[in-house]
Design a protein around this motif. Structure first.
Motif, PDB file in Angstrom:
ATOM      1  N   LEU A 339      19.459  -6.811  -3.303  1.00 14.11           N
ATOM      2  CA  LEU A 339      20.096  -5.653  -4.049  1.00 14.11           C
ATOM      3  C   LEU A 339      21.057  -4.955  -3.247  1.00 14.11           C
ATOM      4  N   GLY A 340      21.051  -4.918  -1.993  1.00 12.31           N
ATOM      5  CA  GLY A 340      22.192  -4.159  -1.232  1.00 12.31           C
ATOM      6  C   GLY A 340      22.367  -2.681  -1.521  1.00 12.31           C
ATOM      7  N   GLY A 341      23.719  -2.315  -1.469  1.00 18.84           N
ATOM      8  CA  GLY A 341      23.836  -0.997  -1.407  1.00 18.84           C
ATOM      9  C   GLY A 341      22.948  -0.011  -0.675  1.00 18.84           C
ATOM     10  N   THR A 342      22.354   1.058  -1.013  1.00 20.92           N
ATOM     11  CA  THR A 342      21.398   1.884  -0.231  1.00 20.92           C
ATOM     12  C   THR A 342      19.974   1.246  -0.127  1.00 20.92           C
ATOM     13  N   ALA A 343      19.965   0.176  -0.769  1.00 19.67           N
ATOM     14  CA  ALA A 343      18.477  -0.306  -0.947  1.00 19.67           C
ATOM     15  C   ALA A 343      17.713  -0.635   0.615  1.00 19.67           C
ATOM     16  N   PRO A 344      18.572  -1.338   1.457  1.00 23.10           N
ATOM     17  CA  PRO A 344      18.285  -1.459   2.600  1.00 23.10           C
ATOM     18  C   PRO A 344      18.020  -0.181   3.638  1.00 23.10           C
ATOM     19  N   ALA A 345      18.759   0.715   3.273  1.00 21.37           N
ATOM     20  CA  ALA A 345      18.712   2.283   3.958  1.00 21.37           C
ATOM     21  C   ALA A 345      17.471   2.808   3.658  1.00 21.37           C
ATOM     22  N   VAL A 346      17.134   2.920   2.557  1.00 19.83           N
ATOM     23  CA  VAL A 346      15.638   3.315   1.917  1.00 19.83           C
ATOM     24  C   VAL A 346      14.673   2.599   2.616  1.00 19.83           C
ATOM     25  N   PHE A 347      14.601   1.218   2.464  1.00 18.22           N
ATOM     26  CA  PHE A 347      13.579   0.506   3.218  1.00 18.22           C
ATOM     27  C   PHE A 347      13.299   0.960   4.681  1.00 18.22           C
ATOM     28  N   ASN A 348      14.518   1.026   5.472  1.00 23.13           N
ATOM     29  CA  ASN A 348      14.403   0.875   6.819  1.00 23.13           C
ATOM     30  C   ASN A 348      14.034   2.609   7.122  1.00 23.13           C
ATOM     31  N   ALA A 349      14.611   3.566   6.423  1.00 25.58           N
ATOM     32  CA  ALA A 349      14.344   4.995   6.652  1.00 25.58           C
ATOM     33  C   ALA A 349      12.822   5.162   6.318  1.00 25.58           C
ATOM     34  N   ALA A 350      12.280   4.726   5.358  1.00 25.09           N
ATOM     35  CA  ALA A 350      10.987   4.760   5.025  1.00 25.09           C
ATOM     36  C   ALA A 350       9.996   4.329   6.099  1.00 25.09           C
ATOM     37  N   ASN A 351      10.506   2.915   6.587  1.00 24.27           N
ATOM     38  CA  ASN A 351       9.610   2.507   7.596  1.00 24.27           C
ATOM     39  C   ASN A 351       9.560   3.283   8.936  1.00 24.27           C
ATOM     40  N   GLU A 352      10.808   3.596   9.439  1.00 23.04           N
ATOM     41  CA  GLU A 352      10.741   4.516  10.383  1.00 23.04           C
ATOM     42  C   GLU A 352       9.775   5.611  10.459  1.00 23.04           C
ATOM     43  N   GLU A 353       9.883   6.530   9.097  1.00 23.07           N
ATOM     44  CA  GLU A 353       8.885   7.620   9.213  1.00 23.07           C
ATOM     45  C   GLU A 353       7.598   7.189   9.238  1.00 23.07           C
ATOM     46  N   CYS A 354       7.213   5.997   8.267  1.00 20.79           N
ATOM     47  CA  CYS A 354       5.917   5.622   8.504  1.00 20.79           C
ATOM     48  C   CYS A 354       5.396   5.123   9.792  1.00 20.79           C
ATOM     49  N   VAL A 355       6.197   4.453  10.605  1.00 17.31           N
ATOM     50  CA  VAL A 355       5.852   4.150  11.830  1.00 17.31           C
ATOM     51  C   VAL A 355       5.539   5.149  12.940  1.00 17.31           C
TER      52      VAL A 355
END
Length: 435
Positions: A339-355
């Protein structure tokens, strides 16, 4: 593949001996990458000199020791509240009458030193907070030894737009391996990139068996010694999903030609399959000093940077397919990467919070990828590809409008939303589990 000149350094370029000793700025100096890089520099004083250090501020004593031993000009620390402690530690090492290094403090301190005069900036910061320093180093014309994969993943177009041809050298062991193997042919010769994964501490377990693993279990990586966030990402294989996105961005290879294979011994760091059927693998014992040496020394190799194999001893190298049911994170990463755009940022930020929630005991292990998936789905819809092309999809998803470029503001807005939503969903999951 893109027709645009690659931001990667050319693996075929010969070393210019007139270049002399390189000045290096180390970002994330007290972390795993930073400490190993400093070890490498101290063992090769004729090749490298560190001029500035940046760290978060969690290990003030170590930061002061590094500054004193390396005689750096500048020390940057993200936490302003530790400046008195840092100054006291430096004074104790330098003496009360000596001139101390310049101290920069605050959230922009690492970005400032990333643009300071030097040859190479080694970005070893963990997390997407490394994006601003990455952009600053590129804009200042520095060679970027990139260990902070998150900055490329969340700001892919931003990073590639700013990078001049040959300005980035990857430091991740997998991408340093691909970088070296690609020297054997042209990009037109490449059929497939094969990214290896150790499988982490939970290789062979089912999703059900992962339900009750502990923080200590997840941090017990079988082959690599890394920081807690990266170690947990390796346990969930989110790290491997991020590396797939990184490989796509670095090498302009489509996602369907980037494969992940599990290799428990971590000897082969990645492979390139060429169109004639041959495959080149880059192999060393698991030690990050080798990839770091490539990052700060290329195109010259640094002798004895890391241990070599003892080929007189028998060994077994195994390769297995990825268990996508127990570890769905790689598939989700491909999804957001396409998808690109902001999708990787959403994926990474959510993961950082969950970790962070998992490490604090507020979220079970399987809850990490479950929550990340829920955040991505909520932001982009049940079908990411359909949402991205639907009328009004750009506005709903937070993607840049059609025909416009991704901006830092887009990334920051998407990350802020994703972090807040991940925290809400994680808290909700815990409350429901306790009810």
């Amino acid at each position: 593949m893109s027709d645009r000149p690659s931001p990667l350094a050319d693996p075929h370029i010969a070393f210019d001996p007139a270049e002399g000793r390189r000045d290096i700025v180390v970002l994330g100096s007290t972390g795993s990458i930073g400490t190993q890089a400093i070890d490498l520099v101290l063992r090769n004083p004729d090749r490298f000199r560190v001029t500035a250090l940046a760290a978060s501020g969690g290990r003030v004593g170590l930061l002061a020791e590094q500054a004193h031993r390396l005689k750096v000009a500048t020390v940057a620390v993200a936490r302003e509240d530790v400046v008195p402690e840092l100054r006291e530690a430096l004074t104790g090492l330098y003496g009360s009458e000596a001139d101390l290094p310049e101290i920069l403090a605050g959230p922009d301190a690492a970005t400032e030193v990333a643009a300071s005069p030097c040859h190479t900036v080694l970005n070893g910061i963990t997390g997407s907070i490394g994006l601003a320093p990455t952009l600053a180093a590129l804009e200042a014309g520095r060679t970027l030894a990139l260990a902070n994969k998150e900055s490329l993943i969340v700001g892919g177009p931003l990073v590639k737009e700013r990078a001049k041809p040959g300005q980035i050298i990857p430091v991740d062991s997998e991408h340093a391996a691909l970088f070296q193997a690609l020297a054997a042919g042209t990009r037109a010769d490449v059929r497939k990139l094969v990214v290896t994964a150790s499988g982490g501490p939970f290789r062979g377990r089912t999703r059900e068996e992962l339900a009750h693993v502990t923080r200590e279990d997840a941090l017990a990586h079988p082959t690599w010694a890394m920081g807690p966030v990266i170690t947990v990402n390796s346990a969930t294989l989110v790290n491997k999903g991020l590396e797939v996105i990184e490989a796509h961005l670095l090498y302009d290879i489509p996602f369907d030609r980037i494969e992940v294979v599990v290799h428990p011994q971590s000897y082969v760091h990645s492979m390139v399959e060429f169109t004639d059927g041959s495959t080149l693998a880059q192999a060393t014992p698991p030690d990050m000093r080798g990839p770091i040496a490539i990052g700060i020394g290329w195109p010259e190799r640094v002798p004895d940077a890391a241990p070599a194999f003892d080929w007189t001893k028998a060994s077994t190298w195994e390769f297995f397919p990825l268990d996508t049911e127990a570890f769905p994170s790689v598939g989700l990463a491909r999804h957001v990467g396409e998808l690109g755009g902001t999708a990787p940022a959403v994926f990474n930020a959510a993961n950082e919070e969950c970790v962070e929630a998992f490490l604090a005991g507020r979220l079970p292990f399987n809850g990490i990828i479950d929550t990340v998936t829920a955040v991505v789905t909520e932001r982009f819809g049940s079908s990411v590809n359909e949402e991205s092309t639907a009328e009004g999809g750009a506005k709903r998803s937070g993607m840049p409008a059609k025909g416009t470029s991704l901006t830092v503001s887009d990334v920051l807005e998407a990350e802020t939303w994703a972090r807040a939503r991940a925290r809400e969903l994680a808290a909700k999951a815990i409350a429901e589990a306790r009810a």
